[in-house]
Design a protein around this motif. Structure first.
Motif, PDB file in Angstrom:
ATOM      1  N   GLN A  21      23.201 -48.944  22.131  1.00 35.78           N
ATOM      2  CA  GLN A  21      24.052 -48.282  21.153  1.00 35.78           C
ATOM      3  C   GLN A  21      25.080 -47.371  21.836  1.00 35.78           C
ATOM      4  OE1 GLN A  21      22.198 -45.119  18.705  1.00 35.78           O
ATOM      5  NE2 GLN A  21      22.518 -46.596  17.070  1.00 35.78           N
ATOM      6  N   THR A  22      26.308 -47.394  21.349  1.00 41.58           N
ATOM      7  CA  THR A  22      27.364 -46.522  21.849  1.00 41.58           C
ATOM      8  C   THR A  22      27.213 -45.153  21.207  1.00 41.58           C
ATOM      9  OG1 THR A  22      28.839 -48.419  22.017  1.00 41.58           O
ATOM     10  CG2 THR A  22      29.861 -46.249  22.020  1.00 41.58           C
ATOM     11  N   VAL A  24      29.097 -41.574  20.458  1.00 44.23           N
ATOM     12  CA  VAL A  24      30.398 -40.913  20.368  1.00 44.23           C
ATOM     13  C   VAL A  24      30.161 -39.504  19.861  1.00 44.23           C
ATOM     14  CG1 VAL A  24      32.648 -40.927  19.204  1.00 44.23           C
ATOM     15  CG2 VAL A  24      31.590 -43.090  19.903  1.00 44.23           C
ATOM     16  N   ASN A  34      32.419 -47.597  13.708  1.00 46.57           N
ATOM     17  CA  ASN A  34      32.149 -48.804  14.474  1.00 46.57           C
ATOM     18  C   ASN A  34      30.667 -49.134  14.419  1.00 46.57           C
ATOM     19  OD1 ASN A  34      34.876 -49.034  15.346  1.00 46.57           O
ATOM     20  ND2 ASN A  34      34.482 -47.386  16.797  1.00 46.57           N
ATOM     21  N   ASN A  36      26.961 -50.316  15.399  1.00 41.93           N
ATOM     22  CA  ASN A  36      26.075 -50.005  16.516  1.00 41.93           C
ATOM     23  C   ASN A  36      26.554 -48.784  17.306  1.00 41.93           C
ATOM     24  OD1 ASN A  36      23.650 -50.491  17.812  1.00 41.93           O
ATOM     25  ND2 ASN A  36      24.615 -51.658  19.436  1.00 41.93           N
ATOM     26  N   THR A  37      27.126 -47.815  16.586  1.00 37.45           N
ATOM     27  CA  THR A  37      27.596 -46.578  17.202  1.00 37.45           C
ATOM     28  C   THR A  37      26.836 -45.415  16.591  1.00 37.45           C
ATOM     29  OG1 THR A  37      29.786 -47.506  17.548  1.00 37.45           O
ATOM     30  CG2 THR A  37      29.629 -45.112  17.588  1.00 37.45           C
ATOM     31  N   TYR A  77      25.932 -48.199  11.368  1.00 39.42           N
ATOM     32  CA  TYR A  77      26.085 -47.166  12.397  1.00 39.42           C
ATOM     33  C   TYR A  77      25.192 -45.980  12.044  1.00 39.42           C
ATOM     34  CZ  TYR A  77      29.207 -44.747   9.110  1.00 39.42           C
ATOM     35  OH  TYR A  77      29.730 -44.106   8.016  1.00 39.42           O
TER      36      TYR A  77
END
Length: 190
Positions: A21-22, A24, A34, A36-37, A77
């Motif tokens: 997972q990203t 931010v 976005n 999977n963020t 997300y």
């Protein structure tokens, strides 16, 4: 044995997905969502708003309970978000009380009556009071009306407090009657 194997495979796959997972920083969010963020409150900017807050002038009583939810799922997300519920009384008579919703298992944070995680530093209604404090923008839902509530933290008469500015309903075409009148309120931390 096959059931245990399947569970282990699912756990490993789930762990791999979470690790991929990203992340931010919530403060750097640009309005996009976005998949999977995880929009994470890496600097803990939501923490000072967490707690029970009360406004009571002898006629009007407002109680907000605000809680920071960590990695709340929203569609595809995740985000850290401040959620809450409220109680409103006039002359001791309860008009609305949603506080019990905090004890229910509401998965989507946007289904709470108060929710938000957007910080802004441009012109706000608090500019007449201070220029040295960031503001949190939240939404409040009352009788089907959605309004913005801007919140800032401060010390008021020597006590930890928040000042809120409740705006009129967001959409002029909403056919609803908000409960809490618009305006400024100082709520003391309990």
């Amino acid at each position: 044995m096959k059931a245990i194997y399947k569970i282990l495979v699912i756990l490993v796959l789930q762990s791999t997905c979470i690790q991929a997972q990203t992340i931010v920083d919530l403060s750097n969010r640009n309005g996009e969502h976005n998949s999977n963020t995880y929009y994470k409150d890496t600097t803990n900017r939501l923490n000072p708003f967490d707690g029970t807050w009360v406004y009571d002038d002898g006629v009007t009583y407002i109680k907000l309970i605000l809680t920071k939810k960590i990695q709340a799922p929203v569609g595809d997300y995740f985000e850290d978000i401040l959620i809450g519920e409220f109680q409103y009384k006039i002359d001791g008579n309860e008009v609305i009380n949603t506080l019990n919703n905090l004890n229910t298992n509401i998965i989507d944070p946007y289904n709470h009556k108060i929710h938000g995680n957007y910080f802004w530093n441009n012109h706000t209604p608090f500019d007449d009071f201070t220029t040295d404090n960031f503001r949190l923008k939240t939404s409040i839902i009352e009788n089907g009306c959605i309004s913005h509530v801007d919140i800032r933290t401060l010390i008021h008469n020597g006590q930890q407090a928040i000042q809120i500015f409740k705006r009129k309903p967001l959409d002029l075409y909403q056919n609803c009657q908000p409960v809490i009148p618009g305006g400024f309120y100082y709520l003391i931390k309990q």
